[in-house]
Structures are given as structure tokens and as C-alpha cells.
Design a protein around this motif. Structure first.
Motif, PDB file in Angstrom:
ATOM      1  N   ALA A 212       0.818  -1.219   0.000  1.00 18.44           N
ATOM      2  CA  ALA A 212       0.000   0.000   0.000  1.00 18.44           C
ATOM      3  C   ALA A 212       0.847   1.261   0.000  1.00 18.44           C
ATOM      4  O   ALA A 212       1.875   1.342   0.687  1.00 18.44           O
ATOM      5  N   LEU A 213       0.403   2.253  -0.769  1.00 18.85           N
ATOM      6  CA  LEU A 213       1.006   3.589  -0.718  1.00 18.85           C
ATOM      7  C   LEU A 213       0.284   4.391   0.358  1.00 18.85           C
ATOM      8  O   LEU A 213      -0.956   4.456   0.364  1.00 18.85           O
ATOM      9  N   PRO A 214       1.009   5.005   1.279  1.00 19.18           N
ATOM     10  CA  PRO A 214       0.345   5.676   2.414  1.00 19.18           C
ATOM     11  C   PRO A 214      -0.632   6.769   2.006  1.00 19.18           C
ATOM     12  O   PRO A 214      -1.661   6.950   2.660  1.00 19.18           O
ATOM     13  N   LEU A 215      -0.356   7.490   0.923  1.00 23.19           N
ATOM     14  CA  LEU A 215      -1.276   8.552   0.520  1.00 23.19           C
ATOM     15  C   LEU A 215      -2.571   7.979  -0.038  1.00 23.19           C
ATOM     16  O   LEU A 215      -3.632   8.606   0.072  1.00 23.19           O
ATOM     17  N   GLU A 216      -2.525   6.805  -0.641  1.00 29.33           N
ATOM     18  CA  GLU A 216      -3.748   6.194  -1.164  1.00 29.33           C
ATOM     19  C   GLU A 216      -4.665   5.733  -0.039  1.00 29.33           C
ATOM     20  O   GLU A 216      -5.856   5.515  -0.263  1.00 29.33           O
ATOM     21  N   TYR A 217      -4.114   5.593   1.157  1.00 28.35           N
ATOM     22  CA  TYR A 217      -4.919   5.223   2.322  1.00 28.35           C
ATOM     23  C   TYR A 217      -5.087   6.413   3.266  1.00 28.35           C
ATOM     24  O   TYR A 217      -5.384   6.260   4.446  1.00 28.35           O
ATOM     25  N   ASN A 218      -4.897   7.620   2.703  1.00 26.52           N
ATOM     26  CA  ASN A 218      -5.270   8.889   3.326  1.00 26.52           C
ATOM     27  C   ASN A 218      -4.450   9.273   4.556  1.00 26.52           C
ATOM     28  O   ASN A 218      -4.885  10.111   5.361  1.00 26.52           O
ATOM     29  N   LEU A 219      -3.259   8.711   4.726  1.00 29.96           N
ATOM     30  CA  LEU A 219      -2.460   9.072   5.897  1.00 29.96           C
ATOM     31  C   LEU A 219      -2.049  10.532   5.879  1.00 29.96           C
ATOM     32  O   LEU A 219      -1.785  11.119   6.931  1.00 29.96           O
ATOM     33  N   ASP A 220      -2.016  11.139   4.679  1.00 34.33           N
ATOM     34  CA  ASP A 220      -1.697  12.565   4.601  1.00 34.33           C
ATOM     35  C   ASP A 220      -2.818  13.420   5.164  1.00 34.33           C
ATOM     36  O   ASP A 220      -2.578  14.512   5.689  1.00 34.33           O
ATOM     37  N   GLY A 221      -4.055  12.942   5.086  1.00 37.81           N
ATOM     38  CA  GLY A 221      -5.183  13.693   5.639  1.00 37.81           C
ATOM     39  C   GLY A 221      -5.523  13.308   7.059  1.00 37.81           C
ATOM     40  O   GLY A 221      -6.404  13.912   7.674  1.00 37.81           O
ATOM     41  N   LEU A 222      -4.816  12.311   7.596  1.00 41.01           N
ATOM     42  CA  LEU A 222      -5.082  11.821   8.952  1.00 41.01           C
ATOM     43  C   LEU A 222      -3.955  12.187   9.911  1.00 41.01           C
ATOM     44  O   LEU A 222      -3.782  11.539  10.941  1.00 41.01           O
ATOM     45  N   SER A 223      -3.203  13.218   9.559  1.00 44.42           N
ATOM     46  CA  SER A 223      -2.111  13.719  10.414  1.00 44.42           C
ATOM     47  C   SER A 223      -1.102  12.619  10.726  1.00 44.42           C
ATOM     48  O   SER A 223      -0.515  12.586  11.815  1.00 44.42           O
ATOM     49  N   GLY A 224      -0.887  11.709   9.764  1.00 46.77           N
ATOM     50  CA  GLY A 224       0.043  10.618   9.980  1.00 46.77           C
ATOM     51  C   GLY A 224       1.392  10.805   9.322  1.00 46.77           C
ATOM     52  O   GLY A 224       2.305   9.999   9.523  1.00 46.77           O
ATOM     53  N   ILE A 225       1.545  11.869   8.528  1.00 47.31           N
ATOM     54  CA  ILE A 225       2.791  12.103   7.798  1.00 47.31           C
ATOM     55  C   ILE A 225       3.188  13.566   7.936  1.00 47.31           C
ATOM     56  O   ILE A 225       2.362  14.465   7.745  1.00 47.31           O
ATOM     57  N   SER A 226       4.458  13.803   8.248  1.00 45.79           N
ATOM     58  CA  SER A 226       5.000  15.162   8.232  1.00 45.79           C
ATOM     59  C   SER A 226       5.768  15.362   6.934  1.00 45.79           C
ATOM     60  O   SER A 226       6.635  14.548   6.587  1.00 45.79           O
ATOM     61  N   PHE A 227       5.460  16.447   6.224  1.00 44.38           N
ATOM     62  CA  PHE A 227       6.174  16.763   4.993  1.00 44.38           C
ATOM     63  C   PHE A 227       7.200  17.866   5.218  1.00 44.38           C
ATOM     64  O   PHE A 227       7.737  18.428   4.264  1.00 44.38           O
ATOM     65  N   THR A 228       7.475  18.172   6.477  1.00 41.17           N
ATOM     66  CA  THR A 228       8.462  19.215   6.800  1.00 41.17           C
ATOM     67  C   THR A 228       9.652  18.666   7.581  1.00 41.17           C
ATOM     68  O   THR A 228      10.623  19.372   7.778  1.00 41.17           O
TER      69      THR A 228
END
Length: 336
Positions: A212-228
Motif C-alpha cells: 500500500a502507498l500511504p497517501l492512497e490510504y489517506n495518511l496525509d489527511g489523517l495527520s500521519g505524515i510530516s512533509f516538513t
């Protein structure tokens, strides 16, 4: 405790509203007096376990390994966090909740993880630890995970934390184990249905480990990934996917027409088009609802046209995609 809990919900709502625009994000979890009923708390001891990580190198170790920013916990800005661990190819391996234990002697974190992944996750942590001063132990016989959700009226005590993924999911905590029972399976299933209602998956049963790709399972919208934050294992593909701005598939709730049944793994097709599958059922709940990994252009066609989908190569088994209210409005529209 009312003031503390209310502040947590309000702050979480403000963060969600700032990211997605105005939403009554607390409406799903708040009753007429403002809180879900603490007596309805569900023990997740049947499928969640607790690891304790402690040591002087703890934050540095996890910062290079997990998708979220451990500096937020180290600095005291957060006590409770959702995160994930990827493989070097950027594919999902495990997700977890991190609860800081503010100990004076050494940094300590309790990690709420899926029970079936504990042996493999522990081996992975030990492999990456190398010479770092971090102790890893399974303390599931001492602690249990509890969740609090639904619409009711009683305020929770200060031990509860707003779910870091979405405030509307309710509250979550890790507490000393009072007994060795696994909790009420029926109540645990109600919590699964609650997550399905909001389009949120967790664990390797619902998010395929190693593929699974984490963005396809919405981890970017669930505060599960920091992009900074700085580099971590698997960051390159995740960052590239984020900044190209195109995620063609995502996990979302769906509803099946009456008279039919769903099972995990069922392929999804566009009615009247190619026989090639455009998605798959990942988790089945009650009330004919499920979580599906689905191509967004088919789920939400251009021009507001209704989707024409079915499952099991049976065109009468009509499937209706449901767009969660918390979704970023640009999701599914990146290519328009």
C-alpha cells in the motif's frame, strides 16, 4: 477535566478547519452536553497491543524511522500522535499511535499497535536500532488500549486524548490493564463500523503491508505524515507522490444496494465499461457499508455525474461511493 477535554476537542477542530475549511468537525462525537459517554468505552485488548520504547536515543531513532515528526513529542507540543513505518520502497508496513510518558529519568513512549504485527514490528525496530540506546519491550500484559466514540453526553476524564487522526473519531488512550479480558467483541465491531462510516482504516488487515502507498490510504489527511521533517525510511516515494499532486486512488466508504452481500477482496467494476477492475473492497462492516480502495475518477466522475459501479461482476450489485466530509476538497480533482 471538562475544561481540559473541551480544549483538546476545540484545538483539534481548529487544526482540521484550518486545513480543510470550515467544518462542524465535532458534531459527530459530541452530544447535547458536549461529550461521548465514558461508560461506553471499548477495550481493544483483543486486537491492539502495547510496546514500550525508552532510552536516551529514543527520539533520534524514531525520527529517522517513522513518517511523523517526533520533535513534536520531544518538545512537548504533542503527547499523542499517529504515525506509520514504511519499507525502503515507500510502501506501508505498520501504523501506530505514540503516547509520551513524561518520565524524568529517560524519554519513554508507549506504542499502540496491531497485535498480529507485534513480532514482525519488534524485529524491524531491533534491526534499525543498531547501537542506539533504546530499549524495546512488549508491555501488553500491563497496558491496554481503549477507545471512546459515538454520540452521548458524559465528559471524559483527562486520561483521554482526542484521536490524532480525526476529532470525529472520538477519543483514545493507553491505560494500565485492570483485567485480562479481551473486551466485548460486539462493541469492538461497533467501533470498526464507526471508522468505516468516516472512511478510516488501520492496521495491516485493512492497509496491505508491503504494497500500500500511504497517501492512497489517506495518511496525509489523517495527520500521519510530516512533509516538513528530515529524512526517514521510505520518504522519497511519499514526498514525490505528494508534490506531483496526483493521487489516483484512495480509500473511501461505499454502500452496497440491498439484496447483495460484500466480502473483503471483492473487485469493483465500472458498469457498462471495461471488465478491468478499478478497485477492491478492503473491509466490510454493518449496514451494507465497507471501505474500498477505489480509482477516484470512477468514484467521483467529472461534472458531478453519479458513479456507475458494481461488485462481483454482477451489475445488479450496485455500489455507491461516499465522500467523507473531512476530505480535502482537491482530492480526486487533481487532474481536472
Amino acid at each position: 477535566s471538562y475544561t481540559v477535554a473541551m480544549r483538546r476537542v476545540s484545538e483539534a477542530c481548529r487544526r482540521l478547519a484550518a486545513r480543510l475549511g470550515p467544518r462542524n468537525c465535532s458534531a459527530s462525537i459530541l452530544g447535547s452536553r458536549g461529550f461521548v459517554n465514558e461508560s461506553a468505552a471499548v477495550s481493544m485488548a483483543g486486537n491492539r497491543s502495547v510496546l514500550r520504547l525508552a532510552g536516551g536515543d529514543l527520539y533520534t531513532f524514531l525520527q529517522g524511522l517513522l513518517t511523523n515528526d517526533m520533535l513534536q513529542i520531544e518538545s512537548g507540543k504533542q503527547d499523542f500522535m499517529y504515525s506509520a513505518m514504511l519499507n525502503p520502497q515507500g510502501r506501508f508496513m505498520y501504523d501506530m499511535f505514540l503516547l509520551s510518558e513524561r518520565r524524568e529519568e529517560e524519554p519513554t513512549i508507549l506504542m499502540d499497535v496491531e497485535s498480529q504485527t507485534v513480532p514482525e514490528l519488534t524485529r524491524s525496530l531491533i534491526k534499525y536500532r543498531l547501537r542506539a540506546a533504546v530499549d524495546i519491550s512488549n508491555v501488553s500484559n500491563e497496558y491496554e488500549v481503549k477507545v471512546l466514540f459515538g454520540n452521548a453526553a458524559t465528559e471524559p476524564s483527562a486520561m483521554w486524548h482526542v484521536d490524532p487522526r480525526l476529532p470525529m473519531l472520538g477519543f483514545r488512550t493507553i491505560v494500565p490493564r485492570e483485567d485480562t479480558s479481551a473486551g466485548d467483541p460486539a462493541s469492538a465491531q461497533q467501533y470498526v463500523d464507526w471508522r468505516i462510516e468516516h472512511g478510516v482504516a488501520e492496521g495491516c488487515i485493512e492497509i496491505p503491508c508491503g504494497s500500500a502507498l500511504p497517501l492512497e490510504y489517506n495518511l496525509d489527511g489523517l495527520s500521519g505524515i510530516s512533509f516538513t521533517k528530515g529524512c526517514y525510511v521510505g520518504q522519497e516515494l511519499t514526498a514525490r507522490t505528494k508534490y506531483t499532486g496526483v493521487v489516483r486512488k484512495r480509500l473511501l466508504p461505499v454502500k452496497l444496494a440491498d439484496g447483495h452481500a460484500l466480502k473483503s477482496g471483492d473487485p469493483i467494476y465500472e458498469t457498462g465499461k471495461s471488465k478491468r477492475s478499478i478497485g477492491q473492497i478492503r473491509l466490510v462492516g454493518g449496514a451494507k457499508k465497507a471501505l474500498a480502495h477505489l480509482r477516484l475518477s470512477a468514484a467521483f466522475p467529472k461534472g458531478g455525474k453519479p458513479a456507475a459501479l458494481h461488485v462481483q461482476d454482477n451489475e445488479s450489485a450496485v455500489l455507491t461511493p461516499l465522500r467523507p466530509t473531512w476530505w480535502d476538497p482537491t482530492w480526486g480533482r487533481e487532474e481536472e
